[in-house]
Scaffold this active site. Structure first.
Site, mmCIF file in Angstrom:
data_model
loop_
_atom_site.group_PDB
_atom_site.id
_atom_site.type_symbol
_atom_site.label_atom_id
_atom_site.label_comp_id
_atom_site.label_asym_id
_atom_site.label_seq_id
_atom_site.Cartn_x
_atom_site.Cartn_y
_atom_site.Cartn_z
ATOM 1 C CB THR A 13 30.127 59.434 67.272
ATOM 2 O OG1 THR A 13 28.955 60.232 67.420
ATOM 3 C CG2 THR A 13 29.956 58.487 66.095
ATOM 4 C CG ASP A 14 34.662 60.996 70.214
ATOM 5 O OD1 ASP A 14 34.430 61.522 69.102
ATOM 6 O OD2 ASP A 14 35.775 60.520 70.512
ATOM 7 C CG MET A 15 32.043 66.040 72.633
ATOM 8 S SD MET A 15 32.587 67.168 73.925
ATOM 9 C CE MET A 15 32.603 68.718 73.049
ATOM 10 C CB ILE A 18 35.918 59.220 65.724
ATOM 11 C CG1 ILE A 18 36.545 59.672 67.036
ATOM 12 C CG2 ILE A 18 36.418 60.090 64.580
ATOM 13 C CD1 ILE A 18 38.052 59.552 67.080
#
Length: 131
Positions: A13-15, A18
């Site tokens: 996931t990213d910041m 997601i």
């Protein structure tokens, strides 16, 4: 149709929480590798013979986000095949929701990076034209 299960881990996931967009490419690559193995094609033996698969083109659509701990399914079919290339249709689902889809053009390259024919056993696999 080949099916491959993927669990979304925190590292995927990213910041925003997601799945980072490039990780979908990793998911579909794993599914293609599994598909090739299940089709009885030995990529290590191919490499000894001087042949390897290469991705020539990817056309991708990001439709809905996946998030941490989602259980995803990558579905893979061959949508087009010629002696020298194949296009694989790959879709990533979470239950009944289509999250991502891509058409991936695969070629075979030989010595010096020159184009080569796809292995005969691969060219015999069923093609499922897009609907």
């Amino acid at each position: 149709m080949h099916r491959f299960e993927v669990r979304v881990y925190y590292e995927d996931t990213d910041m925003a929480g997601i799945v980072y967009y490039a990780n979908y490419l990793r998911f579909i690559e794993r599914a293609r590798s599994d598909w090739v193995r299940e089709a009885g094609i030995d990529q290590l033996a191919m490499k000894v013979q001087g042949l390897v698969f290469a991705v020539r083109r990817v056309e991708a659509d990001y439709l809905l986000p996946a998030v941490f701990d989602d259980q995803l399914e990558v579905q893979t079919t061959i949508s087009q095949m010629t002696p020298a290339r194949m296009i694989m249709a790959q879709k990533v689902w979470r239950g009944d929701a289509l999250l991502f889809q891509a058409d991936v053009t695969i070629v075979c390259i030989g010595a010096g990076g020159k184009p080569a024919r796809l292995p005969a056993e691969l060219r015999l696999l069923p093609v499922t034209p897009p609907t």
